[in-house]
Enzyme design. Sequence first.
Site: not given
Length: 302
Positions: A131, A179
């Site tokens: 992340d 992502r």
Amino acid sequence: MSITRNFFIALSKNQPLNSAAKKWGLKLGAGKMVAGTDIESMMQTVEQLNADGISATIDSLGEFVHTKEEATKAKEAILQTLQAIQSHDVHGHMSVKLTQIGLDVDPKFCLKNIQEIVAAAANYNTFVNLDMEDYDHLQQTLDILDVLLKDYENVGTVIQAYLYRSEKDLENLQHVRLRLVKGAYKESVEVSYQEKKEIDDNYLKLIKIHLQSPGYTSIATHDHHIIEQVKAFVQEKKISRDCFEFQMLYGFRSEMQKDLAKEGFSFTTYVPFGKDWYAYYMRRLAERPQNIILALQSMISK
């Protein structure tokens, strides 16, 4: 709305409130956005998503890590989650914040932790997504990713469209599973776009670039306008649906998630869980005014 956004982002950084929230359980409406406080309750959610044709990227929540002991505890929780993904035979993978496993404590210690996590995931044939956090941690995250990619293929990260440097970062990661998001932190005008249209335009630009690159593309947005433009683009360019997926957060636009899966698009839901839910939840409230209304409705209904 910038005042409201800044208020909730400030709350997300309040450590005393985060510590207190661990004792509350999933209150203040958080239960609609966080899939339980333990592995078993989270797995029930993932199994239901799988039944609807949806995969999951699982986040074992944890923030405000200041010691190696706290980081090690977080690492062990992530490893237990990876084991649960395997033992429950669900379709899903892990999302990991590097600060949770010691980035701010000792970068070399953090690297050792994430190497252990990615190695364990590789043994399970499971992907790990790093992340992306705020701008101060961006280069450190990319540097660690670069080290990991020398030995592992089952790891990728996140590119945030509101940062000026993101297109250049994307060029350097053409073969990596990424992502793509608009971005959820408050950053200065020196490093990021501030206006919604600028962010949206850059986001769509980055999506189109990576869709035409070798790396897999996860398009993480609740914006139906962006989704429709992506659909038109992949059809025009004859891009295989095996090359990309849509992603949304757990608790948001659930019917649209199911509809996209039914349409034959690969879909993954970001599923956070754990007792350390407070900071994640505050950032979600900062992103959209609708989230605040959802929280108030939940509190009133108690």
